[in-house]
Each structure stands twice: as C-alpha cells, then as structure tokens.
Design a protein around this motif. Sequence first.
Motif, PDB file in Angstrom:
ATOM      1  N   ILE A   1       6.435  -2.437  -2.242  1.00 34.07           N
ATOM      2  CA  ILE A   1       5.051  -2.585  -1.789  1.00 34.07           C
ATOM      3  C   ILE A   1       4.545  -3.949  -2.231  1.00 34.07           C
ATOM      4  O   ILE A   1       5.139  -4.597  -3.089  1.00 34.07           O
ATOM      5  CB  ILE A   1       4.128  -1.463  -2.338  1.00 34.07           C
ATOM      6  CG1 ILE A   1       4.108  -1.452  -3.873  1.00 34.07           C
ATOM      7  CG2 ILE A   1       4.533  -0.108  -1.779  1.00 34.07           C
ATOM      8  CD1 ILE A   1       3.097  -0.491  -4.481  1.00 34.07           C
TER       9      ILE A   1
ATOM     10  N   THR B   1       2.497   3.450  -7.988  1.00 24.65           N
ATOM     11  CA  THR B   1       2.246   2.063  -7.576  1.00 24.65           C
ATOM     12  C   THR B   1       3.120   1.110  -8.382  1.00 24.65           C
ATOM     13  O   THR B   1       3.758   0.210  -7.816  1.00 24.65           O
ATOM     14  CB  THR B   1       0.756   1.707  -7.766  1.00 24.65           C
ATOM     15  OG1 THR B   1      -0.032   2.588  -6.963  1.00 24.65           O
ATOM     16  CG2 THR B   1       0.467   0.275  -7.372  1.00 24.65           C
TER      17      THR B   1
ATOM     18  N   GLY C   1       1.652  -0.587   2.924  1.00 26.92           N
ATOM     19  CA  GLY C   1       1.220  -0.007   1.658  1.00 26.92           C
ATOM     20  C   GLY C   1       2.220   0.969   1.080  1.00 26.92           C
ATOM     21  O   GLY C   1       3.423   0.861   1.303  1.00 26.92           O
TER      22      GLY C   1
ATOM     23  N   ASP D   1      -1.298  -3.343  -3.075  1.00 27.27           N
ATOM     24  CA  ASP D   1      -1.200  -1.951  -2.632  1.00 27.27           C
ATOM     25  C   ASP D   1      -1.393  -0.990  -3.802  1.00 27.27           C
ATOM     26  O   ASP D   1      -0.922  -1.242  -4.907  1.00 27.27           O
ATOM     27  CB  ASP D   1       0.162  -1.686  -1.992  1.00 27.27           C
ATOM     28  CG  ASP D   1       0.361  -2.484  -0.711  1.00 27.27           C
ATOM     29  OD1 ASP D   1      -0.635  -2.703   0.009  1.00 27.27           O
ATOM     30  OD2 ASP D   1       1.503  -2.884  -0.441  1.00 27.27           O
ATOM     31  N   THR D   2      -2.095   0.109  -3.534  1.00 30.42           N
ATOM     32  CA  THR D   2      -2.293   1.136  -4.561  1.00 30.42           C
ATOM     33  C   THR D   2      -2.056   2.516  -3.957  1.00 30.42           C
ATOM     34  O   THR D   2      -2.356   2.750  -2.789  1.00 30.42           O
ATOM     35  CB  THR D   2      -3.709   1.089  -5.171  1.00 30.42           C
ATOM     36  OG1 THR D   2      -4.665   1.262  -4.124  1.00 30.42           O
ATOM     37  CG2 THR D   2      -3.958  -0.213  -5.899  1.00 30.42           C
TER      38      THR D   2
END
Length: 184
Positions: free
Chosen positions: A40, A31, A109, A44-45
């Motif tokens: 991203i 991430t 994502g 987002d993860t």
Amino acid sequence: MDNPSDLVCDFVNSYDVEGGTDDIPTPAALTAWLGKRELIGPGDTAGDDDLALAVDLRETLRAALRANHDGHARDGDGREPGLPRLFTELPLRVALTAGGPVLEPVAAGVPGGLARIAAAVMGAHAAGMWPRLKVCTESTCQWAFVDSSKNRSRSWCSMRVCGNRTKTRAYRARRQTETGPRHL
C-alpha cells in the motif's frame, strides 16, 4: 517480496497459532504490515472492515494450504474452499507491461494491498508452486511453509520441533497401549 510464495506464507504466518500472537490485531497494525511490504502507499490506512477482510483472507488461505497436504478439503470442482468468494471482494485485472502480463488490483488502498496478496496466490499457481505451499500438520503449530522435498510429502514446518512432537506423542500412545492394564 519478489517471490509470491514467500508473500503468501508471510501473510498466513502473521498469526502464530502456537504462540497466539497476531501481527495484525488492529487496523493500524494491518496498515503497518502492508506498508512494510510496500503493498500500500504511505497515505493509505486500514479500517475495521479491511481488518475483517484481511483476517478472513489469512484464515481461508491457511485452510487452503492445509488442503494441499491431501487435497480432500477442496470443493467438488477442485477449487480451494472460500477463495473464490474472497477473490470477488479483491478484484484483479490483467495489465500488460514490458515484462509481460501481470495481475494488479482494481481497488486502491488497503483493499488493493490485500488484492496483491490474492495476486501472489495466482502467481504461486502460475509458477507451479501452489501445491508446495502447506501449513504444518502439527495442530498446535499451523505454520505456513514451502515444501521443498522431492516428492512433496513434507508434513511439518520443522522435523526437529513439530515432527519430533508428533512422533513422540505417537510413540507414547503405542507404549501406553502396550503397557496398559492386562486382563487374565
């Protein structure tokens, strides 16, 4: 990154073969890596499946760049092995923009961020740079680089380090053969 070749090399080099260090060993690190490169959004993860896909993409790209030295590791139809399979997991679509057509991720994502790396591969192809993307032939290194030599024959990321190691080993092997035991 504006240059797709730089993004591909940066991604492949997120694992340092020689040092055994990985910039993306966990979903949180993935991430952070994607976020730092603005691939991203801030919310987002990544999950475990995303990390597995990222590692698969990275190592498949490393193998494809290795094949750019001689082209022998290509599929029968000339494609890079493994990339078509991965690209089905990272779908892209053509979007018409004021600057012309671009490839953009279908998914959002982390999968979208990884698809942007796949788009960079296509961008490198479109710019004619793909054959110049390689990994160091020194087996302990495998660092990705852009071959800027006129005849596209560069083998090592650095002549001073990896080239010297390879040539020194070859010299020592020749000397060992020359000075080996003699039979009368």
